[in-house]
Design a protein around this motif. Structure first.
Motif, PDB file in Angstrom:
ATOM      1  N   ILE A 214      92.349  -0.072  37.139  1.00  0.00           N
ATOM      2  CA  ILE A 214      91.784  -0.367  36.042  1.00  0.00           C
ATOM      3  C   ILE A 214      91.692   1.338  35.932  1.00  0.00           C
ATOM      4  O   ILE A 214      92.219   1.903  34.684  1.00  0.00           O
ATOM      5  CB  ILE A 214      90.750  -1.487  35.750  1.00  0.00           C
ATOM      6  CG1 ILE A 214      91.772  -2.272  35.541  1.00  0.00           C
ATOM      7  CG2 ILE A 214      90.107  -0.674  34.988  1.00  0.00           C
ATOM      8  CD1 ILE A 214      90.897  -3.924  35.470  1.00  0.00           C
ATOM      9  N   SER A 215      90.624   1.416  37.152  1.00  0.00           N
ATOM     10  CA  SER A 215      89.915   3.363  36.758  1.00  0.00           C
ATOM     11  C   SER A 215      90.880   4.139  36.660  1.00  0.00           C
ATOM     12  O   SER A 215      90.784   4.838  36.099  1.00  0.00           O
ATOM     13  CB  SER A 215      88.977   3.302  37.521  1.00  0.00           C
ATOM     14  OG  SER A 215      88.699   4.693  38.139  1.00  0.00           O
ATOM     15  N   TRP A 216      92.471   4.171  37.331  1.00  0.00           N
ATOM     16  CA  TRP A 216      93.254   5.046  37.659  1.00  0.00           C
ATOM     17  C   TRP A 216      93.955   5.355  36.143  1.00  0.00           C
ATOM     18  O   TRP A 216      93.860   6.114  35.482  1.00  0.00           O
ATOM     19  CB  TRP A 216      94.273   4.708  38.887  1.00  0.00           C
ATOM     20  CG  TRP A 216      94.807   5.581  38.409  1.00  0.00           C
ATOM     21  CD1 TRP A 216      95.152   6.887  39.923  1.00  0.00           C
ATOM     22  CD2 TRP A 216      96.854   5.350  38.109  1.00  0.00           C
ATOM     23  NE1 TRP A 216      96.683   6.747  39.566  1.00  0.00           N
ATOM     24  CE2 TRP A 216      97.648   6.629  38.281  1.00  0.00           C
ATOM     25  CE3 TRP A 216      97.250   4.395  37.464  1.00  0.00           C
ATOM     26  CZ2 TRP A 216      98.764   6.850  37.774  1.00  0.00           C
ATOM     27  CZ3 TRP A 216      98.313   4.693  36.930  1.00  0.00           C
ATOM     28  CH2 TRP A 216      99.098   5.077  36.616  1.00  0.00           C
ATOM     29  N   LEU A 217      94.183   4.247  35.274  1.00  0.00           N
ATOM     30  CA  LEU A 217      94.284   4.043  33.835  1.00  0.00           C
ATOM     31  C   LEU A 217      93.525   4.240  32.986  1.00  0.00           C
ATOM     32  O   LEU A 217      93.987   5.292  32.000  1.00  0.00           O
ATOM     33  CB  LEU A 217      95.219   2.014  34.194  1.00  0.00           C
ATOM     34  CG  LEU A 217      95.836   1.585  34.114  1.00  0.00           C
ATOM     35  CD1 LEU A 217      96.237   0.641  34.040  1.00  0.00           C
ATOM     36  CD2 LEU A 217      97.252   2.222  33.914  1.00  0.00           C
ATOM     37  N   GLY A 220      93.569   7.957  34.175  1.00  0.00           N
ATOM     38  CA  GLY A 220      95.188   8.721  33.068  1.00  0.00           C
ATOM     39  C   GLY A 220      95.117   9.006  31.308  1.00  0.00           C
ATOM     40  O   GLY A 220      95.842   9.403  30.868  1.00  0.00           O
ATOM     41  N   SER A 221      94.534   7.264  30.962  1.00  0.00           N
ATOM     42  CA  SER A 221      94.127   7.565  29.472  1.00  0.00           C
ATOM     43  C   SER A 221      93.282   9.423  28.880  1.00  0.00           C
ATOM     44  O   SER A 221      93.489   9.779  28.093  1.00  0.00           O
ATOM     45  CB  SER A 221      94.197   6.179  29.446  1.00  0.00           C
ATOM     46  OG  SER A 221      94.956   5.704  29.367  1.00  0.00           O
ATOM     47  N   LEU A 222      92.255   9.080  30.020  1.00  0.00           N
ATOM     48  CA  LEU A 222      91.582  10.091  29.539  1.00  0.00           C
ATOM     49  C   LEU A 222      92.350  11.199  29.715  1.00  0.00           C
ATOM     50  O   LEU A 222      91.758  12.153  28.532  1.00  0.00           O
ATOM     51  CB  LEU A 222      90.304  10.359  30.085  1.00  0.00           C
ATOM     52  CG  LEU A 222      89.019  11.102  29.929  1.00  0.00           C
ATOM     53  CD1 LEU A 222      89.139  11.353  28.884  1.00  0.00           C
ATOM     54  CD2 LEU A 222      88.101  10.780  31.033  1.00  0.00           C
ATOM     55  N   LEU A 223      92.520  12.149  30.398  1.00  0.00           N
ATOM     56  CA  LEU A 223      93.729  13.129  30.263  1.00  0.00           C
ATOM     57  C   LEU A 223      94.573  13.226  29.556  1.00  0.00           C
ATOM     58  O   LEU A 223      95.042  14.129  29.329  1.00  0.00           O
ATOM     59  CB  LEU A 223      94.304  12.362  31.940  1.00  0.00           C
ATOM     60  CG  LEU A 223      93.475  13.285  33.311  1.00  0.00           C
ATOM     61  CD1 LEU A 223      94.205  13.662  34.579  1.00  0.00           C
ATOM     62  CD2 LEU A 223      92.612  14.609  33.068  1.00  0.00           C
ATOM     63  N   THR A 242      82.972   5.311  32.322  1.00  0.00           N
ATOM     64  CA  THR A 242      83.352   3.842  32.700  1.00  0.00           C
ATOM     65  C   THR A 242      84.309   4.083  33.772  1.00  0.00           C
ATOM     66  O   THR A 242      84.345   2.649  34.377  1.00  0.00           O
ATOM     67  CB  THR A 242      84.172   3.801  31.134  1.00  0.00           C
ATOM     68  OG1 THR A 242      82.574   3.527  29.937  1.00  0.00           O
ATOM     69  CG2 THR A 242      84.583   1.959  31.428  1.00  0.00           C
ATOM     70  N   GLY A 243      85.093   4.878  33.805  1.00  0.00           N
ATOM     71  CA  GLY A 243      86.275   4.707  35.044  1.00  0.00           C
ATOM     72  C   GLY A 243      85.659   5.074  36.287  1.00  0.00           C
ATOM     73  O   GLY A 243      86.109   3.977  37.293  1.00  0.00           O
TER      74      GLY A 243
END
Length: 265
Positions: A214-217, A220-223, A242-243
């Motif tokens: 979830i943290s990786w997602l 990744g969404s932030l980037l 949050t991440g």
């Protein structure tokens, strides 16, 4: 010198350098860099002795925290040689000092008998580097939040003598996140390989792995949002924190529950 004096000395150096910045009697000088380097050397030696024991590797909760914050402080120290990051010492050094004290006061034992496995060591080194980069990113995001509030003259609990330009801070934040995201991706891949080698299962659906994904997602969404929509400012800070919070729950949360609340080793 007794061990407790070495722990105390490292913590005092960390907190003194941070306090001098808060008082604005010390900003960025070779003395402060040398002082932090000496604290890192003492902290690193104590951490090495605590981690590597005759039975294998002791990766208890306080040792894990100490390793992550030692690496975070080291990243800050190295980055400060090339960038004007001395303001971050008010955010990086106090929690590192606290963790040094906790490591001595509350030693936890979690022996890993398979620590000599080369793939596990590679996985652990990559994971700790990723966690430390995201810890650094989260502390940097807090500095950005404090700078933004100061710029708009909003009341804040964090009052620092000065702040760098927000644009530069934002660019550095995304550089850190890109590096951390790359290492977190390698952590997931090496974790699958290690799990397959040791436990004959490529992936285990436990809360640690699920929260890590979830943290990786999130990162990744932030980037992706930065690249496609130009996300910045408060949006970047919120997604970063949050991440990081979910990543913290993924690893340290599971260790806290197992070792402290349930008393398992």
């Amino acid at each position: 010198m007794p061990d407790f004096l070495l722990y105390l000395l490292a913590a005092l150096i960390y907190i003194t350098v941070a306090a001098l910045y808060w008082r604005r009697t010390e900003l960025a000088t070779p003395w402060s860099q040398l002082a932090v380097a000496s604290a890192l050397a003492i902290h690193g030696w104590l951490l090495y002795r605590s981690l590597f024991v005759a039975e294998g590797m002791n990766l208890g909760l306080t040792n894990a925290l100490s390793a992550i914050f030692w690496l975070t402080a080291l990243i800050y120290w190295i980055a400060n040689l090339f960038h004007d990051l001395h303001r971050l010492q008010a955010f990086v050094l106090p929690p590192t000092a606290l963790i040094v004290v906790l490591q001595y006061a509350f030693p936890e034992s979690h022996l890993l008998t398979y620590a000599a496995e080369p793939l596990f060591r590679a996985h652990l080194a990559i994971a700790f580097a990723a966690y430390s980069l995201f810890t650094f990113a989260a502390l940097h995001a807090l500095l950005m939040a404090a700078a933004e509030r100061a710029l708009h003259r909003k009341p804040s609990l964090l009052r620092l003598p000065d702040f760098p330009p927000l644009i530069g801070m934002e660019n550095l934040l995304f550089q850190i996140i890109i590096a951390g995201f790359s290492l977190l991706t390698l952590t997931l891949v090496s974790g699958v390989l290690f799990s397959e080698q040791l436990f004959h299962k490529a992936f285990v659906f436990n809360h640690k792995n699920i929260f890590t994904i979830i943290s990786w997602l999130i990162f990744g969404s932030l980037l992706g949002g930065r690249w496609k929509y130009g996300w910045r400012g408060r949006t970047a800070v919120r997604w970063t924190l949050t991440g990081f919070g979910i990543l913290l729950l993924a690893y340290l949360g599971s260790k806290f529950v197992l070792e402290v609340l349930l008393g398992r080793t």
